[in-house]
Design an enzyme around this catalytic site. Structure first.
Site, PDB file in Angstrom:
ATOM      1  N   TYR A 156    -102.092 -36.917-100.072  1.00 55.43           N
ATOM      2  CA  TYR A 156    -100.802 -36.461 -99.535  1.00 55.43           C
ATOM      3  C   TYR A 156     -99.675 -37.376 -99.992  1.00 55.43           C
ATOM      4  O   TYR A 156     -98.573 -36.926-100.296  1.00 55.43           O
ATOM      5  CB  TYR A 156    -100.859 -36.401 -98.008  1.00 55.43           C
ATOM      6  CG  TYR A 156     -99.531 -36.012 -97.382  1.00 55.43           C
ATOM      7  CD1 TYR A 156     -98.913 -34.803 -97.702  1.00 55.43           C
ATOM      8  CD2 TYR A 156     -98.884 -36.848 -96.468  1.00 55.43           C
ATOM      9  CE1 TYR A 156     -97.698 -34.441 -97.129  1.00 55.43           C
ATOM     10  CE2 TYR A 156     -97.683 -36.495 -95.894  1.00 55.43           C
ATOM     11  CZ  TYR A 156     -97.092 -35.289 -96.229  1.00 55.43           C
ATOM     12  OH  TYR A 156     -95.889 -34.939 -95.671  1.00 55.43           O
ATOM     13  N   ARG A 163     -93.236 -34.826-105.480  1.00 57.23           N
ATOM     14  CA  ARG A 163     -92.180 -33.967-104.943  1.00 57.23           C
ATOM     15  C   ARG A 163     -90.828 -34.671-105.029  1.00 57.23           C
ATOM     16  O   ARG A 163     -89.847 -34.089-105.513  1.00 57.23           O
ATOM     17  CB  ARG A 163     -92.505 -33.593-103.493  1.00 57.23           C
ATOM     18  CG  ARG A 163     -91.372 -32.853-102.789  1.00 57.23           C
ATOM     19  CD  ARG A 163     -91.804 -32.209-101.495  1.00 57.23           C
ATOM     20  NE  ARG A 163     -92.357 -33.150-100.513  1.00 57.23           N
ATOM     21  CZ  ARG A 163     -92.759 -32.781 -99.283  1.00 57.23           C
ATOM     22  NH1 ARG A 163     -92.677 -31.510 -98.909  1.00 57.23           N
ATOM     23  NH2 ARG A 163     -93.265 -33.675 -98.442  1.00 57.23           N
ATOM     24  N   TYR A 216     -89.092 -42.043 -92.988  1.00 61.93           N
ATOM     25  CA  TYR A 216     -90.296 -42.730 -92.526  1.00 61.93           C
ATOM     26  C   TYR A 216     -90.422 -44.094 -93.208  1.00 61.93           C
ATOM     27  O   TYR A 216     -90.101 -44.239 -94.396  1.00 61.93           O
ATOM     28  CB  TYR A 216     -91.548 -41.910 -92.861  1.00 61.93           C
ATOM     29  CG  TYR A 216     -91.857 -40.779 -91.905  1.00 61.93           C
ATOM     30  CD1 TYR A 216     -91.182 -40.629 -90.702  1.00 61.93           C
ATOM     31  CD2 TYR A 216     -92.856 -39.857 -92.205  1.00 61.93           C
ATOM     32  CE1 TYR A 216     -91.483 -39.591 -89.835  1.00 61.93           C
ATOM     33  CE2 TYR A 216     -93.163 -38.815 -91.340  1.00 61.93           C
ATOM     34  CZ  TYR A 216     -92.467 -38.690 -90.152  1.00 61.93           C
ATOM     35  OH  TYR A 216     -92.775 -37.656 -89.297  1.00 61.93           O
ATOM     36  N   GLU A 336    -101.303 -28.792 -86.293  1.00 62.92           N
ATOM     37  CA  GLU A 336     -99.931 -28.700 -86.795  1.00 62.92           C
ATOM     38  C   GLU A 336     -99.475 -27.259 -86.599  1.00 62.92           C
ATOM     39  O   GLU A 336    -100.253 -26.319 -86.817  1.00 62.92           O
ATOM     40  CB  GLU A 336     -99.842 -29.087 -88.271  1.00 62.92           C
ATOM     41  CG  GLU A 336     -98.431 -28.959 -88.843  1.00 62.92           C
ATOM     42  CD  GLU A 336     -98.304 -29.574 -90.235  1.00 62.92           C
ATOM     43  OE1 GLU A 336     -98.851 -30.681 -90.446  1.00 62.92           O
ATOM     44  OE2 GLU A 336     -97.689 -28.939 -91.111  1.00 62.92           O
TER      45      GLU A 336
END
Length: 352
Positions: A156, A163, A216, A336
């Site tokens: 991830y 990205r 984050y 989720e």
């Protein structure tokens, strides 16, 4: 309750029902997100002209498959650009692509998944620039073995690197005005991405209970995730709210790591906080938990009953929800939930 009708008419159909729809019905479809653990069904979808994202995920609540269908208005135009299959009307474009990361070779600074992700997103941005749909509303990302580690980094986190590299390369914002999104793990398959974009700028919505994902701290990876908590899109007289994949995170930390009921409750509290923020920006406030259309990703199939019970307790006896088995972006997250408001289930043969 908010009237859910909007230009993006939606339908939840089984794959078999989707395939049986008449040509005139299919001609109004921008695209579909299809989930099935049946490889034969997936092969049948592969031959369709309609852009279809196909993910090998098991539906847990009823049946073996589901297609979430997005409808356009007026004459639709379709095409292919690189790996992207797309359709659009005058206002909205839907696209889908699958990228095989094994086509990329690890380099000294980028893993194959990072390269595949960057290449995929670069294709998306180039297509939108070329067709003049500059504003991204929503991304759906599905990654095999999302929590596995390779090349010294969780997959991830590799995805987040690729990205953000693409966002930066195309001069796109990586904080603030970024699209809604989710990123889930499947057991197998290529990197698969679907997206909705348009010609009006959406309004990014954040959650005061949470640190924005794009801020984050580095303990969650070398690059922060690039998405907003929700995206509010105004199309004519209508508004559509896309709530990103949401989990039991307060501030930036996971809460209740071993308690699926508490995680579900915390997740719904986060969605409620997002709705409160959206209602402050909406021209006609009225978004609420009972009026959403939910996609619930469940890490362990055995947790379906307590998750569904908690959702029903919060939103009513029969929520508009489908439940899928999937891995979540953090290993300690058990559930989720993503949601959409502003488009109803579309009944075949009927346009309101």
């Amino acid at each position: 309750m908010r009237d859910p009708v909007s230009p993006l008419y939606g339908a939840n159909l089984s794959i078999a029902a989707f395939l049986k729809q008449p040509p005139e019905w299919k001609s109004s479809v921008l695209g579909a997100l299809c989930f099935s653990a049946d490889t034969a069904e997936s092969r049948m979808l592969a031959g369709m002209e309609t852009p279809c994202m196909t993910i090998p995920m098991q539906r847990l609540d009823a049946g073996d498959s589901i297609c979430e269908v997005w409808h356009g208005s007026g004459l639709l135009t379709q095409g292919q650009c690189g790996a992207i299959h797309y359709r659009h009307d005058d206002d909205v474009l839907f696209g889908v692509m699958a990228v095989d990361e094994t086509a990329f070779t690890a380099s000294t600074d980028k893993t194959p998944l990072q390269q595949a992700t960057e290449a995929a997103y670069r294709q998306v941005f180039a297509l939108l620039d070329n067709l003049h749909y500059p504003y991204l509303f929503r991304f759906w990302n599905y990654i095999a073995d999302i929590n596995a580690h390779s090349f010294g980094l969780e997959r991830y986190r590799q995805f987040n690197l690729g990205r953000q590299d693409a966002f930066l390369a195309h001069g796109r914002d990586v904080v603030g005005n970024v699209p809604a999104a989710c990123a889930l793990g499947s057991a197998q398959g290529p990197l698969t991405i679907a997206f909705l974009a348009g010609r009006v700028a959406p309004l990014a919505i954040e959650n005061p209970r949470q640190v924005s994902a794009y801020q984050y701290p580095q303990q969650y990876g070398p690059r922060s995730p690039t998405f907003s908590r929700a995206s509010l899109v105004r199309l004519g007289q209508d508004e559509v709210l896309f709530v990103s994949g949401t989990a039991s995170i307060v501030g930036h930390e996971t809460l209740h790591p071993a308690d699926v009921v508490a995680q579900t409750r915390e997740t719904l509290a986060n969605i409620a906080a997002v709705l409160e923020q959206a209602n402050q920006q909406a021209s006609q406030p009225g978004f609420n938990l009972a009026g959403l259309y939910y996609k619930v990703y469940v890490r362990h199939a055995a947790d379906l009953v307590p998750i569904r019970t908690e959702l029903e307790r919060a939103v009513g006896a029969v929520p508009h929800a489908i439940y899928l088995q999937a891995d979540v972006c953090r290993q300690d997250l058990l559930v989720e939930i993503e949601a959409t408001a502003g488009h109803p289930f579309f009944m075949p043969g009927k346009r309101d």
